[in-house]
Design a protein around this motif. Structure first.
Motif, PDB file in Angstrom:
ATOM      1  N   ASP A  78     -13.367   6.426 -18.433  1.00  0.00           N
ATOM      2  CA  ASP A  78     -14.117   7.666 -18.265  1.00  0.00           C
ATOM      3  C   ASP A  78     -13.783   8.275 -16.919  1.00  0.00           C
ATOM      4  OD1 ASP A  78     -15.346   7.196 -20.699  1.00  0.00           O
ATOM      5  OD2 ASP A  78     -17.136   6.311 -19.808  1.00  0.00           O
ATOM      6  N   VAL A  79     -13.672   9.620 -16.885  1.00  0.00           N
ATOM      7  CA  VAL A  79     -13.431  10.319 -15.625  1.00  0.00           C
ATOM      8  C   VAL A  79     -14.616  11.222 -15.331  1.00  0.00           C
ATOM      9  CG1 VAL A  79     -10.915  10.220 -15.813  1.00  0.00           C
ATOM     10  CG2 VAL A  79     -12.116  12.218 -16.680  1.00  0.00           C
ATOM     11  N   PHE A  80     -14.858  11.417 -14.046  1.00  0.00           N
ATOM     12  CA  PHE A  80     -16.018  12.167 -13.584  1.00  0.00           C
ATOM     13  C   PHE A  80     -15.558  13.331 -12.711  1.00  0.00           C
ATOM     14  CE2 PHE A  80     -17.182   7.892 -14.509  1.00  0.00           C
ATOM     15  CZ  PHE A  80     -18.425   7.983 -15.120  1.00  0.00           C
ATOM     16  N   ALA A  81     -16.298  14.434 -12.768  1.00  0.00           N
ATOM     17  CA  ALA A  81     -15.947  15.616 -11.983  1.00  0.00           C
ATOM     18  C   ALA A  81     -16.698  15.677 -10.660  1.00  0.00           C
ATOM     19  CB  ALA A  81     -16.210  16.886 -12.796  1.00  0.00           C
ATOM     20  N   GLU A  82     -17.823  14.975 -10.575  1.00  0.00           N
ATOM     21  CA  GLU A  82     -18.622  15.001  -9.350  1.00  0.00           C
ATOM     22  C   GLU A  82     -19.084  13.597  -9.007  1.00  0.00           C
ATOM     23  OE1 GLU A  82     -21.498  18.049  -9.039  1.00  0.00           O
ATOM     24  OE2 GLU A  82     -20.346  19.446 -10.247  1.00  0.00           O
ATOM     25  N   LEU A  83     -19.161  13.298  -7.709  1.00  0.00           N
ATOM     26  CA  LEU A  83     -19.524  11.954  -7.266  1.00  0.00           C
ATOM     27  C   LEU A  83     -20.892  11.506  -7.752  1.00  0.00           C
ATOM     28  CD1 LEU A  83     -18.177  11.903  -3.601  1.00  0.00           C
ATOM     29  CD2 LEU A  83     -17.356  10.559  -5.532  1.00  0.00           C
ATOM     30  N   THR A  84     -21.820  12.421  -7.883  1.00  0.00           N
ATOM     31  CA  THR A  84     -23.173  12.051  -8.293  1.00  0.00           C
ATOM     32  C   THR A  84     -23.362  12.067  -9.806  1.00  0.00           C
ATOM     33  OG1 THR A  84     -23.872  14.344  -8.028  1.00  0.00           O
ATOM     34  CG2 THR A  84     -24.191  12.871  -6.127  1.00  0.00           C
ATOM     35  N   ALA A  85     -22.337  12.445 -10.553  1.00  0.00           N
ATOM     36  CA  ALA A  85     -22.459  12.550 -12.011  1.00  0.00           C
ATOM     37  C   ALA A  85     -22.698  11.180 -12.644  1.00  0.00           C
ATOM     38  CB  ALA A  85     -21.198  13.174 -12.592  1.00  0.00           C
ATOM     39  N   THR A  86     -23.580  11.147 -13.610  1.00  0.00           N
ATOM     40  CA  THR A  86     -23.817   9.920 -14.369  1.00  0.00           C
ATOM     41  C   THR A  86     -23.181  10.002 -15.756  1.00  0.00           C
ATOM     42  OG1 THR A  86     -25.949  10.780 -15.129  1.00  0.00           O
ATOM     43  CG2 THR A  86     -25.957   9.361 -13.160  1.00  0.00           C
ATOM     44  N   THR A  87     -22.843  11.207 -16.156  1.00  0.00           N
ATOM     45  CA  THR A  87     -22.177  11.428 -17.435  1.00  0.00           C
ATOM     46  C   THR A  87     -20.728  11.809 -17.158  1.00  0.00           C
ATOM     47  OG1 THR A  87     -24.244  12.242 -18.370  1.00  0.00           O
ATOM     48  CG2 THR A  87     -22.222  12.773 -19.567  1.00  0.00           C
ATOM     49  N   PRO A  88     -19.764  11.171 -17.842  1.00  0.00           N
ATOM     50  CA  PRO A  88     -18.356  11.489 -17.612  1.00  0.00           C
ATOM     51  C   PRO A  88     -18.026  12.929 -17.999  1.00  0.00           C
ATOM     52  CG  PRO A  88     -18.591   9.579 -19.071  1.00  0.00           C
ATOM     53  CD  PRO A  88     -19.948  10.138 -18.852  1.00  0.00           C
ATOM     54  N   ALA A  89     -17.077  13.530 -17.280  1.00  0.00           N
ATOM     55  CA  ALA A  89     -16.558  14.844 -17.651  1.00  0.00           C
ATOM     56  C   ALA A  89     -15.707  14.703 -18.910  1.00  0.00           C
ATOM     57  CB  ALA A  89     -15.743  15.436 -16.508  1.00  0.00           C
ATOM     58  N   ILE A  90     -14.954  13.610 -18.981  1.00  0.00           N
ATOM     59  CA  ILE A  90     -14.109  13.315 -20.138  1.00  0.00           C
ATOM     60  C   ILE A  90     -14.139  11.810 -20.354  1.00  0.00           C
ATOM     61  CG2 ILE A  90     -11.796  13.530 -21.135  1.00  0.00           C
ATOM     62  CD1 ILE A  90     -11.267  15.659 -18.882  1.00  0.00           C
ATOM     63  N   SER A  91     -14.310  11.396 -21.598  1.00  0.00           N
ATOM     64  CA  SER A  91     -14.311   9.968 -21.919  1.00  0.00           C
ATOM     65  C   SER A  91     -13.003   9.573 -22.588  1.00  0.00           C
ATOM     66  CB  SER A  91     -15.462   9.635 -22.875  1.00  0.00           C
ATOM     67  OG  SER A  91     -16.693   9.793 -22.221  1.00  0.00           O
ATOM     68  N   GLY A  92     -12.610   8.323 -22.400  1.00  0.00           N
ATOM     69  CA  GLY A  92     -11.436   7.778 -23.081  1.00  0.00           C
ATOM     70  C   GLY A  92     -10.109   8.344 -22.625  1.00  0.00           C
ATOM     71  N   VAL A  93      -9.963   8.558 -21.330  1.00  0.00           N
ATOM     72  CA  VAL A  93      -8.719   9.099 -20.778  1.00  0.00           C
ATOM     73  C   VAL A  93      -7.715   7.960 -20.592  1.00  0.00           C
ATOM     74  CG1 VAL A  93      -7.700  10.280 -18.798  1.00  0.00           C
ATOM     75  CG2 VAL A  93      -9.938  10.980 -19.650  1.00  0.00           C
ATOM     76  N   MET A  94      -6.483   8.176 -21.056  1.00  0.00           N
ATOM     77  CA  MET A  94      -5.455   7.144 -20.946  1.00  0.00           C
ATOM     78  C   MET A  94      -4.971   7.013 -19.496  1.00  0.00           C
ATOM     79  SD  MET A  94      -1.902   6.642 -23.049  1.00  0.00           S
ATOM     80  CE  MET A  94      -1.226   8.195 -22.526  1.00  0.00           C
ATOM     81  N   VAL A  95      -4.890   5.768 -19.027  1.00  0.00           N
ATOM     82  CA  VAL A  95      -4.446   5.469 -17.665  1.00  0.00           C
ATOM     83  C   VAL A  95      -3.442   4.323 -17.737  1.00  0.00           C
ATOM     84  CG1 VAL A  95      -5.159   4.774 -15.346  1.00  0.00           C
ATOM     85  CG2 VAL A  95      -6.734   6.090 -16.768  1.00  0.00           C
ATOM     86  N   TYR A  96      -2.289   4.502 -17.114  1.00  0.00           N
ATOM     87  CA  TYR A  96      -1.298   3.431 -17.002  1.00  0.00           C
ATOM     88  C   TYR A  96      -1.539   2.663 -15.712  1.00  0.00           C
ATOM     89  CZ  TYR A  96       1.445   5.494 -20.768  1.00  0.00           C
ATOM     90  OH  TYR A  96       1.873   5.970 -21.986  1.00  0.00           O
ATOM     91  N   ILE A  97      -1.532   1.347 -15.804  1.00  0.00           N
ATOM     92  CA  ILE A  97      -1.768   0.497 -14.641  1.00  0.00           C
ATOM     93  C   ILE A  97      -0.707  -0.599 -14.621  1.00  0.00           C
ATOM     94  CG2 ILE A  97      -3.382  -1.122 -13.542  1.00  0.00           C
ATOM     95  CD1 ILE A  97      -5.664   0.406 -14.867  1.00  0.00           C
ATOM     96  N   ALA A  98      -0.241  -0.931 -13.451  1.00  0.00           N
ATOM     97  CA  ALA A  98       0.687  -2.051 -13.288  1.00  0.00           C
ATOM     98  C   ALA A  98      -0.132  -3.281 -12.925  1.00  0.00           C
ATOM     99  CB  ALA A  98       1.699  -1.751 -12.190  1.00  0.00           C
ATOM    100  N   SER A  99      -0.133  -4.260 -13.800  1.00  0.00           N
ATOM    101  CA  SER A  99      -0.922  -5.459 -13.526  1.00  0.00           C
ATOM    102  C   SER A  99      -0.199  -6.347 -12.512  1.00  0.00           C
ATOM    103  CB  SER A  99      -1.180  -6.236 -14.822  1.00  0.00           C
ATOM    104  OG  SER A  99      -0.017  -6.903 -15.228  1.00  0.00           O
ATOM    105  N   PRO A 100      -0.945  -7.205 -11.820  1.00  0.00           N
ATOM    106  CA  PRO A 100      -0.326  -8.106 -10.843  1.00  0.00           C
ATOM    107  C   PRO A 100       0.293  -9.349 -11.478  1.00  0.00           C
ATOM    108  CG  PRO A 100      -2.703  -8.326 -10.768  1.00  0.00           C
ATOM    109  CD  PRO A 100      -2.399  -7.224 -11.742  1.00  0.00           C
ATOM    110  N   ASP A 101       0.351  -9.429 -12.789  1.00  0.00           N
ATOM    111  CA  ASP A 101       0.916 -10.580 -13.492  1.00  0.00           C
ATOM    112  C   ASP A 101       2.437 -10.483 -13.511  1.00  0.00           C
ATOM    113  OD1 ASP A 101       1.762 -12.546 -15.237  1.00  0.00           O
ATOM    114  OD2 ASP A 101       0.261 -12.090 -16.771  1.00  0.00           O
TER     115      ASP A 101
END
Length: 167
Positions: A78-101
């Motif tokens: 989930d991504v948020f538009a404001e620091l105080t937001a409790t509801t995401p601006a958009i849910s289920g956004v794809m993110v690529y991450i490099a794992s440390p494995d």
């Protein structure tokens, strides 16, 4: 079909694909770190560059926007538009991450001192250009969207310091 991609590195200033909309957002519980090696874009196998990935970090936020083929993990957050937001601006956004494995991510370089990472960035260059360009473009793009990422800024300042000493 609608698909959102969260970019936290070069996608911020150079998407490399057409898109309909760009939104400045952040994710919670992760931070941007220069722990991923780049042997195909910002370095070579002999002199790998360093690019950003995300690592879990309690209480941190990471603001948006590749070369993701060397990233071994894909998650939906989930991504948020404001620091105080409790509801995401958009849910289920794809993110690529490099794992440390290192068994599945042979290019993971891991943590190092700011000076060590800076020296590696200065030395590395690949088909997409010098690793310093990646760092400075990321710093500039983040500042343009109002994000002062301490890790990125500390590295950029250290690279500038080392380069000024070499003149």
């Amino acid at each position: 079909m609608v698909m959102w991609v969260f970019g936290y590195g070069s996608l911020i200033w150079k998407a490399g694909f057409p898109f309909d909309e760009s939104v400045v957002c952040f994710i919670r519980g992760y931070r941007r770190v220069f722990h991923q090696g780049s042997t195909d874009h910002r370095g070579t196998p002999e002199y790998p560059g360093r690019t950003v990935t995300l690592e879990p970090a309690e209480g941190e936020v990471c603001y948006l926007e590749a070369r993701e083929k060397q990233y071994d993990k894909k998650v939906y957050l989930d991504v948020f538009a404001e620091l105080t937001a409790t509801t995401p601006a958009i849910s289920g956004v794809m993110v690529y991450i490099a794992s440390p494995d290192k068994d599945v991510n042979t290019n993971y370089l891991g943590p190092a001192s700011v000076e060590e990472i800076a020296r590696q960035i200065i030395r590395a260059e690949g088909p997409s250009g010098p690793n310093t360009d990646y760092l400075f473009q990321l710093e500039k793009a983040l500042l343009q969207i109002g994000c002062q990422d301490k890790h990125v800024m500390d590295l950029a300042n250290e690279v500038r310091r080392i380069l000024s000493e070499q003149k």
